[in-house]
Structures are given as C-alpha cells and as structure tokens.
Design a protein around this motif. Structure first.
Motif, PDB file in Angstrom:
ATOM      1  N   UNK A 151      45.884 -11.506  -3.905  1.00 16.27           N
ATOM      2  CA  UNK A 151      46.749 -12.642  -3.578  1.00 16.27           C
ATOM      3  C   UNK A 151      46.028 -13.978  -3.702  1.00 16.27           C
ATOM      4  N   UNK A 152      46.818 -15.015  -3.978  1.00 16.60           N
ATOM      5  CA  UNK A 152      46.340 -16.392  -3.883  1.00 16.60           C
ATOM      6  C   UNK A 152      46.659 -16.870  -2.467  1.00 16.60           C
ATOM      7  N   UNK A 153      45.721 -17.574  -1.869  1.00  8.68           N
ATOM      8  CA  UNK A 153      45.965 -18.185  -0.562  1.00  8.68           C
ATOM      9  C   UNK A 153      46.277 -19.653  -0.804  1.00  8.68           C
ATOM     10  N   UNK A 154      47.453 -20.072  -0.381  1.00 11.19           N
ATOM     11  CA  UNK A 154      47.938 -21.420  -0.654  1.00 11.19           C
ATOM     12  C   UNK A 154      48.107 -22.147   0.675  1.00 11.19           C
ATOM     13  N   UNK A 155      47.690 -23.417   0.707  1.00 11.68           N
ATOM     14  CA  UNK A 155      47.801 -24.230   1.926  1.00 11.68           C
ATOM     15  C   UNK A 155      48.166 -25.657   1.522  1.00 11.68           C
ATOM     16  N   UNK A 156      49.312 -26.125   1.972  1.00 10.16           N
ATOM     17  CA  UNK A 156      49.791 -27.468   1.637  1.00 10.16           C
ATOM     18  C   UNK A 156      50.094 -28.206   2.944  1.00 10.16           C
ATOM     19  N   UNK A 157      49.548 -29.405   3.091  1.00 12.39           N
ATOM     20  CA  UNK A 157      49.815 -30.265   4.244  1.00 12.39           C
ATOM     21  C   UNK A 157      50.260 -31.623   3.736  1.00 12.39           C
ATOM     22  N   UNK A 158      51.333 -32.154   4.320  1.00 13.00           N
ATOM     23  CA  UNK A 158      51.819 -33.492   3.997  1.00 13.00           C
ATOM     24  C   UNK A 158      51.938 -34.240   5.320  1.00 13.00           C
ATOM     25  N   UNK A 159      51.271 -35.403   5.413  1.00 11.43           N
ATOM     26  CA  UNK A 159      51.242 -36.173   6.651  1.00 11.43           C
ATOM     27  C   UNK A 159      52.027 -37.468   6.496  1.00 11.43           C
ATOM     28  N   UNK A 160      52.791 -37.836   7.516  1.00 11.48           N
ATOM     29  CA  UNK A 160      53.560 -39.069   7.518  1.00 11.48           C
ATOM     30  C   UNK A 160      53.462 -39.764   8.857  1.00 11.48           C
ATOM     31  N   UNK A 161      54.146 -40.891   8.979  1.00 13.42           N
ATOM     32  CA  UNK A 161      54.106 -41.680  10.210  1.00 13.42           C
ATOM     33  C   UNK A 161      54.657 -40.921  11.415  1.00 13.42           C
ATOM     34  N   UNK A 162      55.684 -40.103  11.202  1.00 13.07           N
ATOM     35  CA  UNK A 162      56.361 -39.444  12.313  1.00 13.07           C
ATOM     36  C   UNK A 162      55.931 -37.998  12.531  1.00 13.07           C
ATOM     37  N   UNK A 163      55.094 -37.475  11.628  1.00  6.01           N
ATOM     38  CA  UNK A 163      54.673 -36.092  11.769  1.00  6.01           C
ATOM     39  C   UNK A 163      54.119 -35.555  10.472  1.00  6.01           C
ATOM     40  N   UNK A 164      54.074 -34.237  10.393  1.00  4.84           N
ATOM     41  CA  UNK A 164      53.492 -33.604   9.209  1.00  4.84           C
ATOM     42  C   UNK A 164      54.224 -32.306   8.880  1.00  4.84           C
ATOM     43  N   UNK A 165      54.173 -31.947   7.592  1.00  5.21           N
ATOM     44  CA  UNK A 165      54.718 -30.685   7.114  1.00  5.21           C
ATOM     45  C   UNK A 165      53.553 -29.777   6.751  1.00  5.21           C
ATOM     46  N   UNK A 166      53.666 -28.500   7.074  1.00  3.59           N
ATOM     47  CA  UNK A 166      52.612 -27.531   6.779  1.00  3.59           C
ATOM     48  C   UNK A 166      53.251 -26.290   6.159  1.00  3.59           C
ATOM     49  N   UNK A 167      52.752 -25.909   4.983  1.00  2.91           N
ATOM     50  CA  UNK A 167      53.284 -24.760   4.247  1.00  2.91           C
ATOM     51  C   UNK A 167      52.108 -23.969   3.716  1.00  2.91           C
ATOM     52  N   UNK A 168      51.948 -22.753   4.181  1.00  5.98           N
ATOM     53  CA  UNK A 168      50.805 -21.971   3.729  1.00  5.98           C
ATOM     54  C   UNK A 168      51.103 -20.485   3.833  1.00  5.98           C
ATOM     55  N   UNK A 169      50.317 -19.720   3.091  1.00  8.60           N
ATOM     56  CA  UNK A 169      50.448 -18.281   3.173  1.00  8.60           C
ATOM     57  C   UNK A 169      49.787 -17.579   2.005  1.00  8.60           C
ATOM     58  N   UNK A 170      49.968 -16.290   1.976  1.00  7.63           N
ATOM     59  CA  UNK A 170      49.473 -15.388   0.943  1.00  7.63           C
ATOM     60  C   UNK A 170      50.631 -15.209  -0.039  1.00  7.63           C
ATOM     61  N   UNK A 171      50.437 -15.558  -1.316  1.00  8.98           N
ATOM     62  CA  UNK A 171      51.556 -15.577  -2.249  1.00  8.98           C
ATOM     63  C   UNK A 171      52.162 -14.208  -2.540  1.00  8.98           C
ATOM     64  N   UNK A 172      51.518 -13.135  -2.144  1.00  6.30           N
ATOM     65  CA  UNK A 172      52.078 -11.801  -2.345  1.00  6.30           C
ATOM     66  C   UNK A 172      52.810 -11.270  -1.117  1.00  6.30           C
TER      67      UNK A 172
END
Length: 141
Positions: free
Chosen positions: A30-51
């Motif tokens: 599997x590929x391990x993917x981790x994405x974080x997006x930060x903004x003024x009011x908070x943040x989005x977090x998306x991560x996991x094992x692609x399989x």
C-alpha cells in the motif's frame, strides 16, 4: 479575515511520484497518503492506506477544538489486480473504446479548484483576503 498588515498566507504542497507502494506486487504494498489543509477557521485532514478504505478518514478540525468526520473512509484509488491499472485509467480506456464517461469531478469542481489556487496567489501577492466567485452567475464569496 484580516488582522492587519502582518497577515500572510502560507501554502505548502509537497508530493512525489515515488510513493512507496506497489499495488501489483504479491501481496500488494500500500501507499500511505497524508494530506493536511490549514485555514483561518480550522483544518482538513485526509489520510490512510490506499488499499484499505477503513484505514483513514476525512475530518475537519475547527480552531475551537471541534472535530467533525466528513467521510469515515479513505477512498484514494481502488486497485484490482485482475484489471489493467487503477480505476481512473480503466475509465479512460473504456471511454476511448466508446464507453460512457465517468464523472469524478464536474466542471464546477474544476472551476472552483482553479479559482481557489488563483485566489491563494493573489492573496499572497496583495497580503489581502481574496473573493472567489461562488457560482457561474457571478456572485462573490
């Protein structure tokens, strides 16, 4: 929001085509993917094992400490060792052979993505918040 002359936008994107993983290995790696997006009011977090869709989730974390799960699965790209490539390639080949198109993102999604990136560049240059057209009709947000 604006707090004065010291406001700034920081946007960092990094990536690689050398993600560790190989979906066609036996057993698949599997590929391990981790994405974080930060903004003024908070943040989005998306991560996991692609399989493994159950390995991660998409969550919003507000600056007030609230956490809201927006999707309880990690759906990065489905792989099937019985076919030729990931679903995105299979859909493209199917379309080229006369099949029906698969809509992963529509025109408005594409437009919004470009508008957000454009606003980030403009905000960085002007050191001011930027409005984004919220619909095709032209109203701004």
């Amino acid at each position: 929001s604006s707090n004065g002359a010291n406001d700034m936008v920081i946007f960092n994107v990094s990536g690689t085509t050398l993600l560790p993983g190989h979906q066609y290995h036996d057993p698949p790696i599997a590929k391990l993917v981790h994405i974080d997006v930060f903004g003024d009011d908070g943040s989005l977090h998306y991560s996991g094992n692609d399989l493994d869709p159950k390995s991660g989730q998409l969550e919003y974390r507000s600056t007030k400490g609230d956490v809201k799960v927006l999707s309880d699965t990690f759906e990065f790209e489905a792989y099937d060792n019985q076919n030729y490539g990931p679903e995105s390639i299979q859909a493209f080949v199917d379309l080229c052979c006369g099949g029906s198109p698969t809509v992963g993102a529509n025109v408005v999604d594409g437009l919004r993505s470009v508008q957000v990136i454009d606003a980030m560049y403009k905000s960085n240059a002007s050191k001011q918040p930027q409005s984004i057209v919220s619909d095709i009709g032209g109203s701004k947000t």
